[in-house]
Design a protein around this motif. Structure first.
Motif, PDB file in Angstrom:
ATOM      1  N   PRO A  38      45.561  74.801  -4.684  1.00  0.00           N
ATOM      2  CA  PRO A  38      46.980  74.980  -4.378  1.00  0.00           C
ATOM      3  C   PRO A  38      47.542  76.216  -5.078  1.00  0.00           C
ATOM      4  CG  PRO A  38      46.527  72.709  -5.013  1.00  0.00           C
ATOM      5  CD  PRO A  38      45.279  73.496  -5.283  1.00  0.00           C
ATOM      6  N   VAL A  39      48.422  76.920  -4.394  1.00  0.00           N
ATOM      7  CA  VAL A  39      49.067  78.095  -4.989  1.00  0.00           C
ATOM      8  C   VAL A  39      50.152  77.622  -5.955  1.00  0.00           C
ATOM      9  CG1 VAL A  39      48.544  79.597  -3.024  1.00  0.00           C
ATOM     10  CG2 VAL A  39      50.716  78.345  -3.084  1.00  0.00           C
ATOM     11  N   ALA A  40      50.636  78.529  -6.775  1.00  0.00           N
ATOM     12  CA  ALA A  40      51.598  78.191  -7.828  1.00  0.00           C
ATOM     13  C   ALA A  40      52.850  77.506  -7.271  1.00  0.00           C
ATOM     14  CB  ALA A  40      51.965  79.436  -8.622  1.00  0.00           C
ATOM     15  N   ASP A  41      53.369  77.969  -6.137  1.00  0.00           N
ATOM     16  CA  ASP A  41      54.571  77.356  -5.562  1.00  0.00           C
ATOM     17  C   ASP A  41      54.318  75.915  -5.117  1.00  0.00           C
ATOM     18  OD1 ASP A  41      56.187  79.547  -6.029  1.00  0.00           O
ATOM     19  OD2 ASP A  41      55.943  80.372  -4.012  1.00  0.00           O
ATOM     20  N   GLU A  42      53.133  75.650  -4.571  1.00  0.00           N
ATOM     21  CA  GLU A  42      52.771  74.280  -4.201  1.00  0.00           C
ATOM     22  C   GLU A  42      52.701  73.403  -5.453  1.00  0.00           C
ATOM     23  OE1 GLU A  42      49.886  74.468  -0.345  1.00  0.00           O
ATOM     24  OE2 GLU A  42      49.118  75.437  -2.155  1.00  0.00           O
ATOM     25  N   LEU A  43      52.076  73.925  -6.488  1.00  0.00           N
ATOM     26  CA  LEU A  43      51.963  73.172  -7.735  1.00  0.00           C
ATOM     27  C   LEU A  43      53.332  72.893  -8.341  1.00  0.00           C
ATOM     28  CD1 LEU A  43      48.832  74.925  -9.293  1.00  0.00           C
ATOM     29  CD2 LEU A  43      48.957  72.605  -8.357  1.00  0.00           C
ATOM     30  N   GLN A  48      57.500  68.909  -9.577  1.00  0.00           N
ATOM     31  CA  GLN A  48      58.862  68.381  -9.452  1.00  0.00           C
ATOM     32  C   GLN A  48      58.867  66.993  -8.824  1.00  0.00           C
ATOM     33  OE1 GLN A  48      60.750  71.572  -7.311  1.00  0.00           O
ATOM     34  NE2 GLN A  48      61.117  72.768  -9.157  1.00  0.00           N
ATOM     35  N   LYS A  49      58.076  66.808  -7.772  1.00  0.00           N
ATOM     36  CA  LYS A  49      58.018  65.512  -7.097  1.00  0.00           C
ATOM     37  C   LYS A  49      57.411  64.431  -7.984  1.00  0.00           C
ATOM     38  CE  LYS A  49      57.726  67.076  -2.311  1.00  0.00           C
ATOM     39  NZ  LYS A  49      56.863  67.168  -1.117  1.00  0.00           N
ATOM     40  N   SER A  50      56.457  64.812  -8.807  1.00  0.00           N
ATOM     41  CA  SER A  50      55.755  63.821  -9.634  1.00  0.00           C
ATOM     42  C   SER A  50      56.631  63.274 -10.755  1.00  0.00           C
ATOM     43  CB  SER A  50      54.481  64.423 -10.233  1.00  0.00           C
ATOM     44  OG  SER A  50      54.792  65.291 -11.304  1.00  0.00           O
ATOM     45  N   GLY A  51      57.530  64.113 -11.261  1.00  0.00           N
ATOM     46  CA  GLY A  51      58.335  63.712 -12.404  1.00  0.00           C
ATOM     47  C   GLY A  51      57.529  63.660 -13.696  1.00  0.00           C
ATOM     48  N   MET A  52      56.311  64.143 -13.639  1.00  0.00           N
ATOM     49  CA  MET A  52      55.417  64.115 -14.800  1.00  0.00           C
ATOM     50  C   MET A  52      55.493  65.455 -15.536  1.00  0.00           C
ATOM     51  SD  MET A  52      54.004  61.122 -14.542  1.00  0.00           S
ATOM     52  CE  MET A  52      52.554  61.154 -15.547  1.00  0.00           C
ATOM     53  N   PRO A  53      55.140  65.454 -16.823  1.00  0.00           N
ATOM     54  CA  PRO A  53      55.074  66.734 -17.539  1.00  0.00           C
ATOM     55  C   PRO A  53      53.893  67.562 -17.030  1.00  0.00           C
ATOM     56  CG  PRO A  53      54.381  64.923 -18.966  1.00  0.00           C
ATOM     57  CD  PRO A  53      54.849  64.316 -17.678  1.00  0.00           C
ATOM     58  N   LEU A  54      54.019  68.850 -17.129  1.00  0.00           N
ATOM     59  CA  LEU A  54      52.986  69.765 -16.640  1.00  0.00           C
ATOM     60  C   LEU A  54      51.625  69.487 -17.270  1.00  0.00           C
ATOM     61  CD1 LEU A  54      52.123  72.170 -14.939  1.00  0.00           C
ATOM     62  CD2 LEU A  54      53.109  73.673 -16.671  1.00  0.00           C
ATOM     63  N   GLU A  55      51.600  69.040 -18.500  1.00  0.00           N
ATOM     64  CA  GLU A  55      50.324  68.781 -19.176  1.00  0.00           C
ATOM     65  C   GLU A  55      49.481  67.750 -18.441  1.00  0.00           C
ATOM     66  OE1 GLU A  55      51.601  65.564 -22.563  1.00  0.00           O
ATOM     67  OE2 GLU A  55      52.242  67.642 -22.821  1.00  0.00           O
ATOM     68  N   THR A  80      55.752  78.978 -15.535  1.00  0.00           N
ATOM     69  CA  THR A  80      55.296  79.859 -14.455  1.00  0.00           C
ATOM     70  C   THR A  80      53.886  80.372 -14.738  1.00  0.00           C
ATOM     71  OG1 THR A  80      57.560  80.493 -13.921  1.00  0.00           O
ATOM     72  CG2 THR A  80      55.811  81.997 -13.198  1.00  0.00           C
ATOM     73  N   GLU A  81      53.626  80.776 -15.972  1.00  0.00           N
ATOM     74  CA  GLU A  81      52.290  81.259 -16.341  1.00  0.00           C
ATOM     75  C   GLU A  81      51.243  80.151 -16.220  1.00  0.00           C
ATOM     76  OE1 GLU A  81      53.330  84.727 -19.626  1.00  0.00           O
ATOM     77  OE2 GLU A  81      53.421  82.618 -20.240  1.00  0.00           O
ATOM     78  N   GLN A  82      51.618  78.945 -16.619  1.00  0.00           N
ATOM     79  CA  GLN A  82      50.680  77.833 -16.527  1.00  0.00           C
ATOM     80  C   GLN A  82      50.377  77.477 -15.073  1.00  0.00           C
ATOM     81  OE1 GLN A  82      51.070  74.499 -19.390  1.00  0.00           O
ATOM     82  NE2 GLN A  82      52.939  75.583 -20.019  1.00  0.00           N
ATOM     83  N   LEU A  83      51.393  77.466 -14.235  1.00  0.00           N
ATOM     84  CA  LEU A  83      51.177  77.171 -12.817  1.00  0.00           C
ATOM     85  C   LEU A  83      50.291  78.240 -12.175  1.00  0.00           C
ATOM     86  CD1 LEU A  83      54.745  75.921 -11.864  1.00  0.00           C
ATOM     87  CD2 LEU A  83      52.661  74.533 -12.073  1.00  0.00           C
ATOM     88  N   GLN A  84      50.485  79.474 -12.578  1.00  0.00           N
ATOM     89  CA  GLN A  84      49.650  80.559 -12.069  1.00  0.00           C
ATOM     90  C   GLN A  84      48.201  80.366 -12.516  1.00  0.00           C
ATOM     91  OE1 GLN A  84      50.609  82.874  -9.845  1.00  0.00           O
ATOM     92  NE2 GLN A  84      48.474  83.516  -9.760  1.00  0.00           N
ATOM     93  N   LEU A  85      47.999  80.006 -13.762  1.00  0.00           N
ATOM     94  CA  LEU A  85      46.662  79.758 -14.295  1.00  0.00           C
ATOM     95  C   LEU A  85      45.977  78.626 -13.516  1.00  0.00           C
ATOM     96  CD1 LEU A  85      44.467  80.144 -16.533  1.00  0.00           C
ATOM     97  CD2 LEU A  85      45.717  78.398 -17.839  1.00  0.00           C
TER      98      LEU A  85
END
Length: 117
Positions: A38-43, A48-55, A80-85
């Motif tokens: 998945p691309v960063a925007d999808e992630l 956002q939908k999950s309501g979970m922390p990025l970790e 943003t950097e993490q989603l890109q990674l």
């Protein structure tokens, strides 16, 4: 409503999850987490939908996560950097991911998909 099932076909947990999802009768599209990461925007949308922390989106038991010391590196990275990674390396993503309407289920626990029906 169709679901999107993002998996790694060689992963035994993903295979079990796929089998359970098939048992629900929910139609779904398969997406390989490595070849169709998945691309960063999808992630960002899934986050956002999950309501979970990025970790929770990291495959913390993965070889690449440990080898690259992502646990510490991510602490100094923006969202943003993490989603890109994560979008650049599907093996860093926790799997499987199930996107079903506004629900995002990260990882797999037996019985969870059966409760969706």
């Amino acid at each position: 409503m169709d679901a999107l099932f993002i998996w790694y076909p060689k992963c035994s947990t993903c295979q079990k999850a796929k089998k359970e999802l098939e048992e629900t009768g929910i139609t779904f599209t398969l997406k390989d987490i490595v070849t169709q990461t998945p691309v960063a925007d999808e992630l960002r949308d899934y986050l956002q939908k999950s309501g979970m922390p990025l970790e929770k989106f990291y495959n913390t038991s993965g070889k690449q996560y440990r080898a690259q010391d992502i646990k510490n590196k991510r602490l100094t990275m923006s969202e943003t950097e993490q989603l890109q990674l994560l979008s650049e390396n599907g093996m860093l993503l926790k799997r499987p991911l199930l996107i079903y309407g506004d629900q995002v289920i990260i990882g797999y626990k037996p019985g969870v998909y059966l409760s969706l029906k």
